[in-house]
Design an enzyme around this catalytic site. Structure first.
Site: not given
Ligand code: NOJ
Length: 545
Positions: A208, A262
């Site tokens: 993440d 991500e």
């Molecule tokens: C990316 C995640 O996909 C999202 O859902 C989240 O709110 C943020 N990162 C913070 O962790």
């Protein structure tokens, strides 16, 4: 392709556990629900599942506020359920990827509780970013950084008598304090969490906010237009050491575990740095999703993506949506068909029939591209964004922190419709209200209904994934563009061509020996607008890439 390199062309299905299927009957999706539906996922033809966080969490941000990385949230089940799920999925030939959230923890995480209790200057606070405020009484924020969820990135602490104290940093909501990645405990703990899940047989992790972890320790203001490596809290050069260490760890496993980042970065060469051979295996490519439904911008994105990945020897990924963005059926039914968080507003006019037609064509496009493919749960059913949720049921901090201007992300997280003619559509037992209400007209979109309809979106997805798996030409690493006019995307991979018509008039198809798949009915010669087809090229014609 070596079995060990499965991730180079895998189809990975994103499960948002809260909304997939409710096995316990309390209105919230859970691991028991997923276990009951593994047959559905195997029939769909996916190679792996990525689970958004299933850990113990106060759910201030849908589970991305983790209280304990080694415990399953009781709403979802137990650790034994997770272990059984990983095992049973493998019995269906499906691997599991779990989410790790290294940038921040929940404000209920023991480390943060300890840091608050220990007070200024304590070793416990060193694991986070606590700072005194500026101004005479410390009342001015340490920086004017803007949170990804709108508003400031700083919240002020108070002691047990309510006296204001230091501020702490959170790039997201105040319930998600950022960790200090300079601190050895933070690095050691996360490597241990990786081992914990790798030891349980998961095939890899989705990381993440992977480009945000490291901060400039002097915490300067964000310059007006930061050059590469100059942003104080994005894409810092030191971050790569973290992923090199993770890769070394992942490579000690047999088979090696996979790291998926991500990484939201506009600059494709900076993005590709995360995919160098000793770092992450793949990262989400959000560029295509941000592009409008038009041949030029999409082709440019595909070329840019393939070139950036070629340079580092990594496979591209293709992502049309996820649990953070507007569902493609809705997005492609609007005047502005690209995605951006800033443009999300209530009351945008939408033609859902057009959107569905385009979303189906887009699904054939991305499934034909070289690399791995991500499918967000419910996109295979052609679900639209649910836009009319009552405000009091919206739980996304993006909605609340924007002062209600941004609809937030609840609308793409509504529980799936499985069967029957009325809510909860088999998601929960009859009579149980799911945690977010499902629209009544989803009775036409249930899995049950769609399996009975050969023209449904679900049947199209199943046929697409089956064809993709069966055709070795679709496992190569590249493509060759065919000339088919300015409003058409047409490319070949070996003996197969994919043609997508993004214009407003039907276009003739290149010579072919048969139509393998089409996103809408047509007579086999001219391809109608907003339609995609996969063609078998004539006997003896192969367009090698
Ligand atoms: C990316 C995640 O996909 C999202 O859902 C989240 O709110 C943020 N990162 C913070 O962790």
């Amino acid at each position: 392709m070596a079995e060990q390199e499965w991730w180079r062309s895998a189809v990975i299905y994103e499960v948002y556990p809260r909304s997939f299927s409710d096995g316990s009957g309390d209105g919230v999706g859970d691991l028991a629900g997923v276990r009951e539906r593994l047959g559905y996922l195997a029939d769909l033809g996916v190679d792996a599942l990525w689970f958004t966080p299933w850990y113990r969490s106060p759910m201030a941000d849908g589970g991305y506020d983790v209280q304990d990385y080694r415990t399953i949230d009781p709403a979802f089940g137990t650790l034994a359920d997770a272990e059984a799920l990983v095992r049973e999925a493998l019995e269906h030939g499906i691997r599991t990827i779990v989410d790790v959230v290294p940038n921040h923890v929940s404000s209920e995480h023991p480390w943060f509780r300890d840091a608050l209790a220990a007070g200024p200057g304590s070793p416990e606070r060193q694991r986070f970013w606590f700072r005194p405020g500026r101004g005479e009484h410390g009342e001015v924020l340490p920086t004017t950084w803007v949170s990804n969820f709108a508003g400031t990135t700083w919240t002020r602490t108070a002691d047990e008598h309510g006296r204001p104290g230091e501020w702490y940093l959170h790039l997201f909501s105040p319930e998600q304090p950022d960790l200090n990645w300079e601190h050895p405990d933070v690095r050691a703990e996360h490597e241990d969490v990786l081992r914990f899940w790798f030891d349980r047989g998961v095939a890899g992790v989705r990381i993440d906010s992977a480009a945000l972890l490291v901060k400039d320790p002097t915490l300067p203001e964000v310059p007006p237009s930061p050059g590469p490596g100059e942003h104080p809290h994005e894409d810092r050069d030191d971050l790569h050491d973290v992923y090199r260490a993770w890769r070394r760890l992942a490579d000690t496993y047999s088979p090696p575990r996979v790291l998926v980042g991500e990484v939201w970065l506009a600059d494709s060469s900076r993005f590709a740095r995360y995919l160098r051979p000793d770092e992450l295996h793949t990262a989400f490519n959000f560029d295509l999703m941000a592009r409008p439904w038009a041949a030029g911008p999409l082709r440019e994105s595909i070329d840019l993506t393939l070139a950036a990945h070629r340079d580092v020897g990594a496979p591209a990924t293709w992502v049309l949506s996820n649990h953070d963005v507007t569902r493609p059926v809705t997005r492609y039914g609007r005047v502005d068909t690209g995605f951006s968080f800033a443009a999300k507003r209530f009351g945008t006019p939408t033609d859902l029939d057009l959107g569905l037609r385009r979303a189906r064509a887009a699904s054939l496009l991305v499934a034909a591209l070289p690399g791995s493919l991500y499918i967000y749960q419910g996109d295979e059913l052609g679900l639209p964004e649910v836009e009319d949720l009552p405000d009091e049921l919206r739980s996304d901090p993006m909605h609340a922190r924007s002062g209600g201007v941004d609809p937030g992300r609840d609308g793409c997280r509504v529980p799936l419709p499985w069967s029957g003619d009325a809510a909860p559509f088999g998601f929960s037992p009859d009579g149980v209200q799911p945690w977010l209400p499902q629209p009544e007209d989803w009775k036409a979109l249930t899995v049950e209904r769609q399996l009975a309809d050969p023209d449904s979106t679900l049947v199209l997805y199943r046929r697409t994934l089956r064809t993709r798996r069966a055709e070795p030409d679709l496992h190569s690493a590249d493509l060759r563009w065919l000339d088919a006019g300015p409003d058409v995307l047409a490319f070949a991979r070996g003996g197969i061509a994919c043609v997508v018509n993004l214009g407003s008039a039907a276009v003739p198809l290149p010579a072919h020996d048969g139509v393998l798949l089409a996103s809408a009915a047509f007579d086999g010669s001219a391809l109608p607008p907003d339609t995609a087809a996969w063609l078998r090229l004539p006997e003896g014609v192969r367009i090698d890439t």
